[in-house]
Design an enzyme around this catalytic site. Structure first.
Site, PDB file in Angstrom:
ATOM      1  N   ASN A   9       0.876  -1.171   0.000  1.00  0.00           N
ATOM      2  CA  ASN A   9       0.000   0.000   0.000  1.00  0.00           C
ATOM      3  C   ASN A   9       0.911   1.218   0.000  1.00  0.00           C
ATOM      4  O   ASN A   9       1.488   1.560   1.032  1.00  0.00           O
ATOM      5  CB  ASN A   9      -0.909  -0.013   1.243  1.00  0.00           C
ATOM      6  CG  ASN A   9      -1.731   1.265   1.349  1.00  0.00           C
ATOM      7  OD1 ASN A   9      -1.785   2.067   0.411  1.00  0.00           O
ATOM      8  ND2 ASN A   9      -2.369   1.465   2.486  1.00  0.00           N
ATOM      9  N   TRP A  10       1.027   1.829  -1.149  1.00  0.00           N
ATOM     10  CA  TRP A  10       1.948   2.972  -1.272  1.00  0.00           C
ATOM     11  C   TRP A  10       1.407   4.234  -0.632  1.00  0.00           C
ATOM     12  O   TRP A  10       2.110   5.213  -0.493  1.00  0.00           O
ATOM     13  CB  TRP A  10       2.256   3.228  -2.755  1.00  0.00           C
ATOM     14  CG  TRP A  10       3.203   2.245  -3.359  1.00  0.00           C
ATOM     15  CD1 TRP A  10       3.893   1.248  -2.713  1.00  0.00           C
ATOM     16  CD2 TRP A  10       3.598   2.164  -4.734  1.00  0.00           C
ATOM     17  NE1 TRP A  10       4.681   0.568  -3.603  1.00  0.00           N
ATOM     18  CE2 TRP A  10       4.520   1.109  -4.854  1.00  0.00           C
ATOM     19  CE3 TRP A  10       3.260   2.884  -5.883  1.00  0.00           C
ATOM     20  CZ2 TRP A  10       5.114   0.756  -6.065  1.00  0.00           C
ATOM     21  CZ3 TRP A  10       3.841   2.540  -7.091  1.00  0.00           C
ATOM     22  CH2 TRP A  10       4.765   1.482  -7.172  1.00  0.00           C
ATOM     23  N   LYS A  11       0.124   4.245  -0.294  1.00  0.00           N
ATOM     24  CA  LYS A  11      -0.501   5.460   0.250  1.00  0.00           C
ATOM     25  C   LYS A  11      -0.252   6.626  -0.722  1.00  0.00           C
ATOM     26  O   LYS A  11      -0.199   6.385  -1.928  1.00  0.00           O
ATOM     27  CB  LYS A  11       0.014   5.728   1.669  1.00  0.00           C
ATOM     28  CG  LYS A  11      -0.100   4.456   2.533  1.00  0.00           C
ATOM     29  CD  LYS A  11       0.116   4.660   3.988  1.00  0.00           C
ATOM     30  CE  LYS A  11      -0.075   3.333   4.716  1.00  0.00           C
ATOM     31  NZ  LYS A  11       0.042   3.442   6.157  1.00  0.00           N
ATOM     32  N   GLU A  97      -6.687   5.169   7.746  1.00  0.00           N
ATOM     33  CA  GLU A  97      -6.416   6.577   7.419  1.00  0.00           C
ATOM     34  C   GLU A  97      -7.631   7.214   6.749  1.00  0.00           C
ATOM     35  O   GLU A  97      -7.905   8.399   6.923  1.00  0.00           O
ATOM     36  CB  GLU A  97      -5.163   6.674   6.538  1.00  0.00           C
ATOM     37  CG  GLU A  97      -3.895   6.426   7.363  1.00  0.00           C
ATOM     38  CD  GLU A  97      -2.755   5.774   6.603  1.00  0.00           C
ATOM     39  OE1 GLU A  97      -2.755   5.815   5.362  1.00  0.00           O
ATOM     40  OE2 GLU A  97      -1.860   5.217   7.267  1.00  0.00           O
ATOM     41  N   GLU A 167      -5.411  -4.370  10.618  1.00  0.00           N
ATOM     42  CA  GLU A 167      -4.349  -3.386  10.800  1.00  0.00           C
ATOM     43  C   GLU A 167      -4.585  -2.600  12.081  1.00  0.00           C
ATOM     44  O   GLU A 167      -5.339  -1.617  12.088  1.00  0.00           O
ATOM     45  CB  GLU A 167      -4.329  -2.404   9.616  1.00  0.00           C
ATOM     46  CG  GLU A 167      -4.059  -3.049   8.278  1.00  0.00           C
ATOM     47  CD  GLU A 167      -3.442  -2.062   7.303  1.00  0.00           C
ATOM     48  OE1 GLU A 167      -2.351  -2.364   6.808  1.00  0.00           O
ATOM     49  OE2 GLU A 167      -4.036  -1.000   7.056  1.00  0.00           O
ATOM     50  N   GLY A 234       2.864  -1.138   4.154  1.00  0.00           N
ATOM     51  CA  GLY A 234       2.988   0.277   3.818  1.00  0.00           C
ATOM     52  C   GLY A 234       4.420   0.637   3.467  1.00  0.00           C
ATOM     53  O   GLY A 234       4.913   0.333   2.379  1.00  0.00           O
ATOM     54  N   GLY A 235       5.122   1.261   4.405  1.00  0.00           N
ATOM     55  CA  GLY A 235       6.463   1.804   4.170  1.00  0.00           C
ATOM     56  C   GLY A 235       7.424   0.861   3.461  1.00  0.00           C
ATOM     57  O   GLY A 235       8.128   1.265   2.529  1.00  0.00           O
TER      58      GLY A 235
HETATM   59  P1  13P Z   1       3.187   0.448   7.511  1.00  0.00           P
HETATM   60  O1  13P Z   1       3.598  -0.866   6.928  1.00  0.00           O
HETATM   61  O2  13P Z   1       3.964   1.602   6.964  1.00  0.00           O
HETATM   62  O3  13P Z   1       3.126   0.403   8.996  1.00  0.00           O
HETATM   63  O4  13P Z   1       1.672   0.723   7.008  1.00  0.00           O
HETATM   64  C1  13P Z   1       0.730  -0.272   7.157  1.00  0.00           C
HETATM   65  C2  13P Z   1      -0.484   0.087   6.397  1.00  0.00           C
HETATM   66  O5  13P Z   1      -1.220   0.985   6.752  1.00  0.00           O
HETATM   67  C3  13P Z   1      -0.775  -0.674   5.167  1.00  0.00           C
HETATM   68  O6  13P Z   1      -2.053  -0.420   4.710  1.00  0.00           O
END
Ligand code: 13P
Length: 249
Positions: A9-11, A97, A167, A234-235
């Site tokens: 998930n690149w956000k 989010e 999550e 995510g990251g």
């Molecule tokens: P991180 O892996 O950066 O903690 O983010 C998790 C996330 O929100 C994936 O949707």
């Protein structure tokens, strides 16, 4: 047997140029692994290019949100048919989010889930408690209610098409991963919640991911738990080598 499903998930990260660069680098190191599915959920602007870059690689492409109507006066929104038209495979629904900053509710999550299923997109529905809720010991009530609300009106035949991502908000972007025990405990609870609605046999077909500070160093421990069928990353999905390290745990 359920496949392990690892989705990035690149956000709100990566321009089209950066996304294409990632795809080209990633394709050089990526090799399909038996019984593992891989996808990247990118910003809307990069989806079409990414789809072309990943052609023939087996890597899927996902959106991070969509509207529950097909079209209409909803300025700034993107619909399921629009995503489908450009070949998008998955859509993340109800990420914390979006619940926190953009007014996503259990009701809109449910509407979006039903629309995604109708459109033939693979929904990834996110649930999870805040730190306050965990400290108060209400995490199971909260997550159970989120799961039930998301599944309202969803038929048993569709459960195998759905991915549920657990999550915990306190583990997102904090570096503070849930322990494998905590993650397994909640994923098993989610499966039990689904079993209460649809029966155990159907619940066995539900794919359940864990998300929250997943990285190459903790992926194996999390992904070998019996009820954890994958990860929403995510990251660590922003760098090809780290993402591959998780896929190839
Ligand atoms: P991180 O892996 O950066 O903690 O983010 C998790 C996330 O929100 C994936 O949707």
């Amino acid at each position: 047997m359920r496949k392990k499903f690892i989705c990035g998930n690149w956000k709100m990260n990566k321009t089209v140029e950066e996304a294409v660069l990632f795809a080209n680098e990633f394709r050089q190191i990526y090799m399909p692994v038996a019984n593992r599915k891989v996808a990247v959920a990118a910003p809307f602007t990069a989806l079409f290019s990414l789809k072309l870059c990943f052609e023939g690689s087996g890597v899927g492409v996902g959106a991070q949100n969509m509207h529950f109507e097909d079209s209409g006066a909803f300025t700034g929104e993107i619909s399921a048919p629009m995503l489908k038209e450009i070949g998008v495979d998955y859509v993340i629904i109800g990420h914390s989010e979006r619940r926190q900053y953009f007014g996503e509710t259990d009701e809109t999550v449910n509407k979006k889930l039903k629309k995604a299923l109708e459109a033939g997109l693979g929904p990834i529905v996110c649930v999870g408690e805040s730190l306050e809720q965990r400290e108060a010991g209400t995490q199971f009530d909260l997550v159970g209610a989120q799961v039930k609300a998301a599944f309202e009106g969803v038929v048993a035949e569709d459960i195998e098409k759905i991915t549920l991502a657990y999550e915990p908000i306190w583990a997102i972007g904090t570096g503070r991963t849930a322990t494998a025990e905590q993650a397994q405990e909640m994923c098993a609870f989610i499966r039990k919640t689904a079993a209460n609605i649809y029966g155990a046999e159907t619940a066995e077909k539900l794919t359940i991911q864990y998300g929250g500070s997943v990285k190459p160093s903790n992926a194996a421990e999390l992904l070998t738990q019996p009820d954890i069928d994958g990860a929403l990353v995510g990251g660590a999905s922003l760098k090809p080598a780290d993402f591959w390290g998780i896929i190839n745990y």
